[in-house]
Each structure stands twice: as C-alpha cells, then as structure tokens.
Design a protein around this motif. Structure first.
Motif, PDB file in Angstrom:
ATOM      1  N   ARG A 198       0.847  -1.194   0.000  1.00  0.00           N
ATOM      2  CA  ARG A 198       0.000   0.000   0.000  1.00  0.00           C
ATOM      3  C   ARG A 198       0.885   1.246   0.000  1.00  0.00           C
ATOM      4  NH1 ARG A 198      -3.840   2.346   4.813  1.00  0.00           N
ATOM      5  NH2 ARG A 198      -5.488   3.234   3.523  1.00  0.00           N
ATOM      6  N   ASN A 199       0.606   2.165  -0.917  1.00  0.00           N
ATOM      7  CA  ASN A 199       1.287   3.464  -0.943  1.00  0.00           C
ATOM      8  C   ASN A 199       2.815   3.338  -0.903  1.00  0.00           C
ATOM      9  OD1 ASN A 199      -1.218   4.687  -0.971  1.00  0.00           O
ATOM     10  ND2 ASN A 199      -1.280   4.964   1.251  1.00  0.00           N
ATOM     11  N   GLN A 200       3.351   2.510  -1.776  1.00  0.00           N
ATOM     12  CA  GLN A 200       4.804   2.350  -1.918  1.00  0.00           C
ATOM     13  C   GLN A 200       5.444   1.702  -0.688  1.00  0.00           C
ATOM     14  OE1 GLN A 200       5.528   3.143  -4.957  1.00  0.00           O
ATOM     15  NE2 GLN A 200       7.744   2.763  -5.019  1.00  0.00           N
ATOM     16  N   LEU A 201       4.647   1.093   0.177  1.00  0.00           N
ATOM     17  CA  LEU A 201       5.170   0.340   1.308  1.00  0.00           C
ATOM     18  C   LEU A 201       4.767  -1.121   1.163  1.00  0.00           C
ATOM     19  CD1 LEU A 201       4.423   2.650   4.391  1.00  0.00           C
ATOM     20  CD2 LEU A 201       6.608   2.332   3.211  1.00  0.00           C
ATOM     21  N   GLY A 202       5.733  -2.012   1.367  1.00  0.00           N
ATOM     22  CA  GLY A 202       5.442  -3.431   1.433  1.00  0.00           C
ATOM     23  C   GLY A 202       5.349  -3.855   2.884  1.00  0.00           C
ATOM     24  N   TYR A 203       4.353  -4.641   3.211  1.00  0.00           N
ATOM     25  CA  TYR A 203       4.177  -5.159   4.562  1.00  0.00           C
ATOM     26  C   TYR A 203       4.406  -6.670   4.521  1.00  0.00           C
ATOM     27  CZ  TYR A 203       1.853  -0.665   5.302  1.00  0.00           C
ATOM     28  OH  TYR A 203       1.553   0.677   5.372  1.00  0.00           O
ATOM     29  N   ALA A 204       5.233  -7.164   5.428  1.00  0.00           N
ATOM     30  CA  ALA A 204       5.562  -8.584   5.452  1.00  0.00           C
ATOM     31  C   ALA A 204       5.334  -9.136   6.843  1.00  0.00           C
ATOM     32  CB  ALA A 204       7.019  -8.797   5.043  1.00  0.00           C
ATOM     33  N   VAL A 205       4.668 -10.284   6.916  1.00  0.00           N
ATOM     34  CA  VAL A 205       4.533 -11.017   8.170  1.00  0.00           C
ATOM     35  C   VAL A 205       5.040 -12.432   7.901  1.00  0.00           C
ATOM     36  CG1 VAL A 205       3.000 -11.871   9.969  1.00  0.00           C
ATOM     37  CG2 VAL A 205       2.582  -9.622   8.935  1.00  0.00           C
ATOM     38  N   ILE A 206       6.113 -12.794   8.581  1.00  0.00           N
ATOM     39  CA  ILE A 206       6.752 -14.099   8.400  1.00  0.00           C
ATOM     40  C   ILE A 206       6.514 -14.926   9.657  1.00  0.00           C
ATOM     41  CG2 ILE A 206       8.864 -15.309   7.776  1.00  0.00           C
ATOM     42  CD1 ILE A 206       7.955 -13.208   5.709  1.00  0.00           C
ATOM     43  N   CYS A 207       5.833 -16.052   9.502  1.00  0.00           N
ATOM     44  CA  CYS A 207       5.543 -16.960  10.622  1.00  0.00           C
ATOM     45  C   CYS A 207       6.410 -18.204  10.500  1.00  0.00           C
ATOM     46  CB  CYS A 207       4.080 -17.376  10.627  1.00  0.00           C
ATOM     47  SG  CYS A 207       2.893 -16.024  10.650  1.00  0.00           S
ATOM     48  N   GLN A 208       6.969 -18.639  11.603  1.00  0.00           N
ATOM     49  CA  GLN A 208       7.754 -19.871  11.641  1.00  0.00           C
ATOM     50  C   GLN A 208       7.232 -20.754  12.770  1.00  0.00           C
ATOM     51  OE1 GLN A 208      11.848 -18.829  12.307  1.00  0.00           O
ATOM     52  NE2 GLN A 208      11.809 -17.158  10.839  1.00  0.00           N
ATOM     53  N   THR A 209       7.119 -22.056  12.504  1.00  0.00           N
ATOM     54  CA  THR A 209       6.721 -22.983  13.553  1.00  0.00           C
ATOM     55  C   THR A 209       7.304 -24.360  13.273  1.00  0.00           C
ATOM     56  OG1 THR A 209       4.843 -23.834  14.840  1.00  0.00           O
ATOM     57  CG2 THR A 209       4.558 -23.702  12.449  1.00  0.00           C
ATOM     58  N   THR A 210       7.222 -25.232  14.260  1.00  0.00           N
ATOM     59  CA  THR A 210       7.728 -26.590  14.101  1.00  0.00           C
ATOM     60  C   THR A 210       6.719 -27.435  13.338  1.00  0.00           C
ATOM     61  OG1 THR A 210       6.734 -27.417  16.150  1.00  0.00           O
ATOM     62  CG2 THR A 210       8.896 -26.360  16.336  1.00  0.00           C
ATOM     63  N   LYS A 211       7.182 -28.518  12.749  1.00  0.00           N
ATOM     64  CA  LYS A 211       6.268 -29.411  12.042  1.00  0.00           C
ATOM     65  C   LYS A 211       5.274 -30.041  13.003  1.00  0.00           C
ATOM     66  CE  LYS A 211       7.632 -32.104   8.741  1.00  0.00           C
ATOM     67  NZ  LYS A 211       8.375 -33.083   7.910  1.00  0.00           N
ATOM     68  N   SER A 212       5.763 -30.430  14.179  1.00  0.00           N
ATOM     69  CA  SER A 212       4.891 -31.124  15.130  1.00  0.00           C
ATOM     70  C   SER A 212       3.834 -30.208  15.734  1.00  0.00           C
ATOM     71  CB  SER A 212       5.734 -31.755  16.242  1.00  0.00           C
ATOM     72  OG  SER A 212       6.478 -30.760  16.930  1.00  0.00           O
ATOM     73  N   ASP A 213       4.105 -28.904  15.793  1.00  0.00           N
ATOM     74  CA  ASP A 213       3.159 -27.968  16.404  1.00  0.00           C
ATOM     75  C   ASP A 213       2.315 -27.221  15.379  1.00  0.00           C
ATOM     76  OD1 ASP A 213       3.831 -28.133  19.306  1.00  0.00           O
ATOM     77  OD2 ASP A 213       5.799 -27.507  18.595  1.00  0.00           O
ATOM     78  N   TYR A 214       2.560 -27.442  14.107  1.00  0.00           N
ATOM     79  CA  TYR A 214       1.883 -26.651  13.079  1.00  0.00           C
ATOM     80  C   TYR A 214       0.365 -26.801  13.129  1.00  0.00           C
ATOM     81  CZ  TYR A 214       0.474 -25.028   8.450  1.00  0.00           C
ATOM     82  OH  TYR A 214      -0.145 -24.372   7.429  1.00  0.00           O
ATOM     83  N   ALA A 215      -0.118 -28.038  13.211  1.00  0.00           N
ATOM     84  CA  ALA A 215      -1.567 -28.244  13.237  1.00  0.00           C
ATOM     85  C   ALA A 215      -2.191 -27.616  14.482  1.00  0.00           C
ATOM     86  CB  ALA A 215      -1.884 -29.735  13.168  1.00  0.00           C
ATOM     87  N   TYR A 216      -1.514 -27.756  15.609  1.00  0.00           N
ATOM     88  CA  TYR A 216      -2.019 -27.199  16.867  1.00  0.00           C
ATOM     89  C   TYR A 216      -2.066 -25.676  16.835  1.00  0.00           C
ATOM     90  CZ  TYR A 216      -1.869 -25.786  21.799  1.00  0.00           C
ATOM     91  OH  TYR A 216      -2.097 -25.158  22.989  1.00  0.00           O
ATOM     92  N   LEU A 217      -1.039 -25.052  16.249  1.00  0.00           N
ATOM     93  CA  LEU A 217      -0.934 -23.590  16.259  1.00  0.00           C
ATOM     94  C   LEU A 217      -1.583 -22.935  15.042  1.00  0.00           C
ATOM     95  CD1 LEU A 217       2.731 -23.148  17.528  1.00  0.00           C
ATOM     96  CD2 LEU A 217       0.609 -22.739  18.798  1.00  0.00           C
ATOM     97  N   ARG A 218      -2.063 -23.730  14.105  1.00  0.00           N
ATOM     98  CA  ARG A 218      -2.612 -23.142  12.892  1.00  0.00           C
ATOM     99  C   ARG A 218      -3.750 -22.150  13.168  1.00  0.00           C
ATOM    100  NH1 ARG A 218      -4.976 -27.355   9.367  1.00  0.00           N
ATOM    101  NH2 ARG A 218      -7.011 -26.529   9.970  1.00  0.00           N
ATOM    102  N   PRO A 219      -4.688 -22.446  14.082  1.00  0.00           N
ATOM    103  CA  PRO A 219      -5.729 -21.433  14.363  1.00  0.00           C
ATOM    104  C   PRO A 219      -5.156 -20.118  14.871  1.00  0.00           C
ATOM    105  CG  PRO A 219      -6.403 -23.588  15.189  1.00  0.00           C
ATOM    106  CD  PRO A 219      -4.960 -23.711  14.799  1.00  0.00           C
ATOM    107  N   ASP A 220      -4.107 -20.172  15.705  1.00  0.00           N
ATOM    108  CA  ASP A 220      -3.473 -18.941  16.172  1.00  0.00           C
ATOM    109  C   ASP A 220      -2.837 -18.182  15.024  1.00  0.00           C
ATOM    110  OD1 ASP A 220      -4.237 -19.450  18.743  1.00  0.00           O
ATOM    111  OD2 ASP A 220      -2.208 -19.506  19.587  1.00  0.00           O
ATOM    112  N   LEU A 221      -2.144 -18.897  14.139  1.00  0.00           N
ATOM    113  CA  LEU A 221      -1.500 -18.237  13.005  1.00  0.00           C
ATOM    114  C   LEU A 221      -2.537 -17.636  12.065  1.00  0.00           C
ATOM    115  CD1 LEU A 221       1.293 -20.878  12.315  1.00  0.00           C
ATOM    116  CD2 LEU A 221       1.503 -18.725  13.570  1.00  0.00           C
ATOM    117  N   GLU A 222      -3.659 -18.344  11.870  1.00  0.00           N
ATOM    118  CA  GLU A 222      -4.747 -17.793  11.065  1.00  0.00           C
ATOM    119  C   GLU A 222      -5.238 -16.477  11.657  1.00  0.00           C
ATOM    120  OE1 GLU A 222      -7.827 -20.673  10.982  1.00  0.00           O
ATOM    121  OE2 GLU A 222      -6.850 -21.945   9.496  1.00  0.00           O
ATOM    122  N   ASN A 223      -5.395 -16.466  12.983  1.00  0.00           N
ATOM    123  CA  ASN A 223      -5.903 -15.265  13.634  1.00  0.00           C
ATOM    124  C   ASN A 223      -4.921 -14.100  13.522  1.00  0.00           C
ATOM    125  OD1 ASN A 223      -8.381 -16.321  14.466  1.00  0.00           O
ATOM    126  ND2 ASN A 223      -7.514 -17.189  16.328  1.00  0.00           N
TER     127      ASN A 223
END
Length: 223
Positions: A189-214
């Motif tokens: 937006r307006n010559q600015l790029g916004y980046a959100v980079i999420c990292q998680t473990t494979k074993s916790d990905y399914a458990y934390l997916r609702p949090d990452l979605e939010n």
C-alpha cells in the motif's frame, strides 16, 4: 536395509504428513478478514499495544496476537525506514517492527515477525512473494537442503486487504531450534510493502494453525 513393505509404510507416513501440511495451508486464509481489530487506544504514541493489538501509526497498520499465550515485543521508537536495496533479498530488506513468540516451557515453538519494506519501485504482493520464494530456493539447491513448497503462492482476496502468501518447509539445519514451516505473507500500500513471516515446528503446526490464522487475518491498514 528396509524391506519393501517397511519402505512402503514409511513412504505412506511421509505422504500423510505432507498432505496434512498442504491441506492446512490451503484453508489458512479461509476466514481471512472476518475479524475486526480492537478500537484504537486514545494514546497518540507512534506505536502501542492495546488488548493484544499492535498499532503502528507512522506506517499505518495494525495486527493482533490471538491470546496472552503469545509474547509481544516491539520497537518503542519507529525511525525512518531503510530504503530497499535491490542487491539484497526481500527478507533482508524488511524493517522489523514487531515480534510475537509462543513458547512451550523454554522452547520457542512459533515465531512471528512483522515489518515494513520501503519499496524502491511499484510492486504487487504477488511479485514480492514470487521474488522471496525464488530467493529462498536459490539459497538451498542441494538435495540435502532443498526448500519444499507446501503451499504455492496464493492470493489473499479479503474484504479488507489484498495480499499474497506461500508456505514452505525449510531445511532443518537452517535453525538452531528447528521451526521449518514458514508462512510468508505480503501486502502493498502506498509504496510500502508489509511482510509477516511466521515460523513454527512441524509437530506444532496443526495445533498452532488457528493462532496463526488469527494473527495473519487480523492485519489491517490504519487510516
């Protein structure tokens, strides 16, 4: 040497894990834009956190942690942005603004960084995603450390914001405490790029997916 039966069973297990990761990524933004941010606090500070919501007024965006289980740290002062350097990668051009961490005892099982890129020329979220994925794959080319694409570049077509994201599994050796699943998300937006980079473990990905979605679904522009 494994017997053919054991090899087949192992391959089926790996395939099941890969399908679970892919299906999770495909629905990651199904509810994107459904939630509304908290009302802005009355403070006029350039950056602030109110009820788990981070407000950045100089660069006009807000993003929210899903619960008190997440630690929020941010720069108290927002200085001028470093201009984008074409000679370095997109990830290196991000001016970090905010970090969120989710712990299991002392181990950080999920890490989120939000930042801003001062774009040197007009870009789209899709082109930022394409360049980032290309750069990540370029840096890991051998058979032992290949970046695996879990979800290809996908547009975000929410009612509030337009963006693009992709999901990869990074080589384990790239991190001291492996969090190989990376969700890379971009808006412009307006010559600015916004980046959100999420990292998680494979074993916790399914458990934390609702949090990452939010977290990702809470991103909004401030007027």
């Amino acid at each position: 040497m494994l017997s053919p039966g054991r090899r087949s069973k192992g391959h089926l297990i790996l395939l099941a894990i890969a399908l679970a990761l892919a299906s999770g990524a495909m629905v990651l933004f199904r509810r994107f834009g459904a939630s509304e941010p908290s009302p802005p606090p009355t403070t006029t500070a350039p950056v602030s956190v109110n009820k788990l919501t981070y407000y950045n007024r100089p660069y006009h965006f807000t993003i929210r942690a899903p619960s008190n289980d997440w630690e929020i740290t941010y720069n108290q002062r927002v200085d001028s942005l470093r201009l984008e350097k074409p000679s370095v990668s997109i990830l290196e051009n991000i001016n970090p603004m905010l970090e969120m961490k989710r712990r299991d005892r002392e181990a950080v099982i999920a890490f989120v960084q939000a930042g801003v890129i001062s774009l040197g020329q007009p870009r789209t979220p899709h082109s930022l995603a394409v360049q980032t994925l290309t750069e990540m794959q370029r840096d890991f080319r051998s058979a032992g450390d290949t970046v695996r694409v879990v979800q290809s570049i996908t547009p975000i077509s929410g009612a509030k914001v337009q963006g693009a994201f992709f999901v990869v599994e990074m080589p384990q050796a790239t991190q001291p405490a492996p969090r190989p699943i990376w969700i890379n998300t971009f808006w412009v937006r307006n010559q600015l790029g916004y980046a959100v980079i999420c990292q998680t473990t494979k074993s916790d990905y399914a458990y934390l997916r609702p949090d990452l979605e939010n977290i990702l679904g809470s991103f909004r522009y401030l007027q």
